[in-house]
Each structure stands twice: as C-alpha cells, then as structure tokens.
Design a protein around this motif. Structure first.
Motif, PDB file in Angstrom:
ATOM      1  N   TYR A  79       0.826  -1.208   0.000  1.00 26.83           N
ATOM      2  CA  TYR A  79       0.000   0.000   0.000  1.00 26.83           C
ATOM      3  C   TYR A  79       0.864   1.263   0.000  1.00 26.83           C
ATOM      4  O   TYR A  79       0.568   2.219  -0.701  1.00 26.83           O
ATOM      5  CB  TYR A  79      -0.917   0.048   1.226  1.00 26.83           C
ATOM      6  N   LEU A  80       1.900   1.267   0.812  1.00 28.26           N
ATOM      7  CA  LEU A  80       2.711   2.474   0.995  1.00 28.26           C
ATOM      8  C   LEU A  80       3.475   2.856  -0.265  1.00 28.26           C
ATOM      9  O   LEU A  80       3.686   4.037  -0.528  1.00 28.26           O
ATOM     10  CB  LEU A  80       3.683   2.287   2.168  1.00 28.26           C
ATOM     11  N   ASN A  81       3.896   1.876  -1.046  1.00 21.47           N
ATOM     12  CA  ASN A  81       4.721   2.132  -2.228  1.00 21.47           C
ATOM     13  C   ASN A  81       3.921   2.313  -3.510  1.00 21.47           C
ATOM     14  O   ASN A  81       4.474   2.728  -4.527  1.00 21.47           O
ATOM     15  CB  ASN A  81       5.728   0.999  -2.422  1.00 21.47           C
ATOM     16  N   ALA A  82       2.643   2.007  -3.482  1.00 20.70           N
ATOM     17  CA  ALA A  82       1.821   2.107  -4.696  1.00 20.70           C
ATOM     18  C   ALA A  82       1.871   3.533  -5.239  1.00 20.70           C
ATOM     19  O   ALA A  82       1.855   4.498  -4.492  1.00 20.70           O
ATOM     20  CB  ALA A  82       0.380   1.707  -4.400  1.00 20.70           C
ATOM     21  N   GLY A  83       1.972   3.629  -6.541  1.00 19.57           N
ATOM     22  CA  GLY A  83       2.094   4.938  -7.187  1.00 19.57           C
ATOM     23  C   GLY A  83       3.543   5.339  -7.405  1.00 19.57           C
ATOM     24  O   GLY A  83       3.828   6.334  -8.066  1.00 19.57           O
ATOM     25  N   THR A  84       4.454   4.536  -6.830  1.00 24.03           N
ATOM     26  CA  THR A  84       5.894   4.752  -7.064  1.00 24.03           C
ATOM     27  C   THR A  84       6.536   3.452  -7.550  1.00 24.03           C
ATOM     28  O   THR A  84       7.751   3.380  -7.687  1.00 24.03           O
ATOM     29  CB  THR A  84       6.615   5.228  -5.777  1.00 24.03           C
ATOM     30  N   ASP A  85       5.714   2.437  -7.781  1.00 22.27           N
ATOM     31  CA  ASP A  85       6.204   1.136  -8.230  1.00 22.27           C
ATOM     32  C   ASP A  85       5.204   0.535  -9.212  1.00 22.27           C
ATOM     33  O   ASP A  85       4.342   1.237  -9.722  1.00 22.27           O
ATOM     34  CB  ASP A  85       6.447   0.218  -7.018  1.00 22.27           C
ATOM     35  N   ASP A  86       5.300  -0.739  -9.452  1.00 16.44           N
ATOM     36  CA  ASP A  86       4.405  -1.415 -10.394  1.00 16.44           C
ATOM     37  C   ASP A  86       3.274  -2.142  -9.672  1.00 16.44           C
ATOM     38  O   ASP A  86       3.032  -3.327  -9.884  1.00 16.44           O
ATOM     39  CB  ASP A  86       5.195  -2.386 -11.277  1.00 16.44           C
ATOM     40  N   SER A  87       2.586  -1.439  -8.824  1.00 10.18           N
ATOM     41  CA  SER A  87       1.513  -2.025  -8.022  1.00 10.18           C
ATOM     42  C   SER A  87       0.314  -2.388  -8.885  1.00 10.18           C
ATOM     43  O   SER A  87       0.118  -1.852  -9.967  1.00 10.18           O
ATOM     44  CB  SER A  87       1.084  -1.036  -6.942  1.00 10.18           C
ATOM     45  N   GLY A  88      -0.491  -3.280  -8.330  1.00  9.07           N
ATOM     46  CA  GLY A  88      -1.749  -3.629  -8.960  1.00  9.07           C
ATOM     47  C   GLY A  88      -2.817  -2.581  -8.639  1.00  9.07           C
ATOM     48  O   GLY A  88      -2.610  -1.680  -7.830  1.00  9.07           O
ATOM     49  N   PHE A  89      -3.960  -2.743  -9.269  1.00 12.92           N
ATOM     50  CA  PHE A  89      -5.026  -1.756  -9.152  1.00 12.92           C
ATOM     51  C   PHE A  89      -5.504  -1.553  -7.714  1.00 12.92           C
ATOM     52  O   PHE A  89      -5.675  -0.429  -7.261  1.00 12.92           O
ATOM     53  CB  PHE A  89      -6.210  -2.126 -10.050  1.00 12.92           C
ATOM     54  N   ASN A  90      -5.753  -2.648  -6.985  1.00 15.37           N
ATOM     55  CA  ASN A  90      -6.318  -2.508  -5.638  1.00 15.37           C
ATOM     56  C   ASN A  90      -5.385  -1.747  -4.706  1.00 15.37           C
ATOM     57  O   ASN A  90      -5.830  -0.882  -3.949  1.00 15.37           O
ATOM     58  CB  ASN A  90      -6.669  -3.877  -5.058  1.00 15.37           C
ATOM     59  N   ASN A  95      -3.998   3.300  -1.875  1.00 16.55           N
ATOM     60  CA  ASN A  95      -2.974   4.330  -1.666  1.00 16.55           C
ATOM     61  C   ASN A  95      -3.544   5.705  -2.008  1.00 16.55           C
ATOM     62  O   ASN A  95      -3.391   6.658  -1.244  1.00 16.55           O
ATOM     63  CB  ASN A  95      -1.741   4.023  -2.517  1.00 16.55           C
ATOM     64  N   LEU A  96      -4.219   5.805  -3.142  1.00 17.49           N
ATOM     65  CA  LEU A  96      -4.810   7.073  -3.564  1.00 17.49           C
ATOM     66  C   LEU A  96      -5.848   7.556  -2.547  1.00 17.49           C
ATOM     67  O   LEU A  96      -5.862   8.727  -2.168  1.00 17.49           O
ATOM     68  CB  LEU A  96      -5.446   6.894  -4.944  1.00 17.49           C
ATOM     69  N   LEU A  97      -6.685   6.650  -2.066  1.00 12.68           N
ATOM     70  CA  LEU A  97      -7.707   7.019  -1.085  1.00 12.68           C
ATOM     71  C   LEU A  97      -7.081   7.458   0.242  1.00 12.68           C
ATOM     72  O   LEU A  97      -7.533   8.424   0.865  1.00 12.68           O
ATOM     73  CB  LEU A  97      -8.674   5.850  -0.870  1.00 12.68           C
ATOM     74  N   ILE A  98      -6.032   6.769   0.661  1.00  9.14           N
ATOM     75  CA  ILE A  98      -5.319   7.154   1.890  1.00  9.14           C
ATOM     76  C   ILE A  98      -4.732   8.552   1.722  1.00  9.14           C
ATOM     77  O   ILE A  98      -4.862   9.404   2.606  1.00  9.14           O
ATOM     78  CB  ILE A  98      -4.212   6.136   2.230  1.00  9.14           C
ATOM     79  N   ARG A  99      -4.103   8.801   0.590  1.00 11.45           N
ATOM     80  CA  ARG A  99      -3.507  10.120   0.337  1.00 11.45           C
ATOM     81  C   ARG A  99      -4.565  11.228   0.381  1.00 11.45           C
ATOM     82  O   ARG A  99      -4.331  12.292   0.936  1.00 11.45           O
ATOM     83  CB  ARG A  99      -2.800  10.136  -1.018  1.00 11.45           C
ATOM     84  N   GLU A 100      -5.710  10.969  -0.219  1.00 13.87           N
ATOM     85  CA  GLU A 100      -6.782  11.967  -0.186  1.00 13.87           C
ATOM     86  C   GLU A 100      -7.178  12.301   1.256  1.00 13.87           C
ATOM     87  O   GLU A 100      -7.385  13.471   1.588  1.00 13.87           O
ATOM     88  CB  GLU A 100      -8.007  11.454  -0.958  1.00 13.87           C
ATOM     89  N   LYS A 101      -7.278  11.286   2.075  1.00  9.83           N
ATOM     90  CA  LYS A 101      -7.668  11.507   3.474  1.00  9.83           C
ATOM     91  C   LYS A 101      -6.586  12.280   4.229  1.00  9.83           C
ATOM     92  O   LYS A 101      -6.892  13.225   4.974  1.00  9.83           O
ATOM     93  CB  LYS A 101      -7.973  10.180   4.181  1.00  9.83           C
TER      94      LYS A 101
END
Length: 189
Positions: A79-90, A95-101
């Motif tokens: 979760y923490l690295n998603a958006g900076t690596d090759d993460s899957g959709f979920n 990660n995006l939702l956590i960042r928004e909060k």
C-alpha cells in the motif's frame, strides 16, 4: 466496548520521504508508517496470519488480510509504495484514497489482529509428523468482515468488493494513465 479492543495499534500512515525514479511515478513521496511506540518491534516482520484495519479518524474504512512472510511491514509496503512502483489496481486505489484523506487533514491509522502458526499433525507418505502451519488469514478476515456487517449492516467503505460496488471512475482513469505512462518509461520528476 470499543470496536477495536481486541486489536493492536500498529501506527499512523503519513507522507514519507521524496523518491526519484528513472520511470514515471505518480507521487513524489511514498507513504510511510509511523509505528506506535507500544507496537512490539519483533512483530513488524514476524510471519503471522493477520487481519489489518485501515481507520480514518477513528472509523474502520478497510479490513484486509495477509500471511506475508515479512509480517505487517511486508503487507503494508504494498500500500505504501503504490504509485511509485508497479503495483496492482487494488493497492494503487487504496494508496490514492489514503492520500486523499491525509491531504484533507484526516488521521489514517493501522490496527491488526494476528495469530501465530499452530502445530498440527499431518499425514506423510509412510507416517505422520508434526509441523507448524499458519492459520488461514482469509478465514480470519471473512469472520471479522461478517461480524462487522452484522454489527453495522454494511461492510467498511473501502471494502468495495464485499460491498458489491465499483471504485469511482476517477481511480480507474488515474490507474490507467499511470500504467500507460510507466510502460512508456516517461520521467516527469
């Protein structure tokens, strides 16, 4: 009685240090966990069956499970690295939702329940032997999700699959754009 009274507070998710990459990354900073001072350090990487709870301002938003050999630290790294690596959709979506909060001023915390491996006797070719095996983290998650649903009449807001709802279109669009840019090996840092 608190909903999370049987859990252990792992810590709080915050915006972490800046990262760079030769490939396109969505975020200039990874997320990080600031571990609770009372969280046992030996539990960070211990191989256990666990159910984690992502809470926003004290409310459970996501219940998930893991039996990652690197413990809660390994589970959260996805979760923490998603958006900076090759993460899957979920993972990307959460990660995006956590960042928004976090960006809106909310407090995002992680709690967990775990079970160590148990000793069982198993049949072998010529006899039986005792081994330690992990309990089904999926079974633990299913029981906790059902209990949550029984208590509140619904599943947590970020448990989209269990709720039978689709994630918002803007998350699907963001992920598609991210994967396209990463595959083109763009660098916009």
């Amino acid at each position: 009685m608190s909903l999370l009274e049987n859990t252990i507070r792992v810590g709080e998710i915050r915006i972490g240090k800046a990262v760079t990459s030769e490939r396109f990354i969505k975020y200039k900073n990874k997320l990080k966990i600031k571990y609770d001072p009372n969280f046992p350090s030996e539990l960070k990487r211990r191989h256990v069956s666990l159910v984690y709870f992502i809470c926003v301002d004290g409310k459970v938003y996501k219940i998930g499970q893991s039996s990652n050999k690197c413990g809660i630290e390994g589970c959260l790294s996805f979760y923490l690295n998603a958006g900076t690596d090759d993460s899957g959709f979920n993972r990307y979506a959460i990660n995006l939702l956590i960042r928004e909060k976090i960006e809106s001023g909310s407090k995002v915390e992680i709690y967990m329940i775990y079970k160590d491996s148990i000793e069982v006797e198993i049949p072998t070719l010529k006899s039986t032997r005792k081994i330690f095996v992990p309990v089904s983290a999926k079974g633990m998650e299913e029981a906790i999700l059902q209990e949550y649903n029984d208590l509140f009449g619904e599943f947590p807001v970020w448990n989209y699959q269990e709720r039978g709802t689709r994630l918002p279109d803007y998350i699907h669009e963001s992920f598609a754009e991210y994967k396209t840019k990463r595959s083109m090996n763009e660098n916009t840092n």
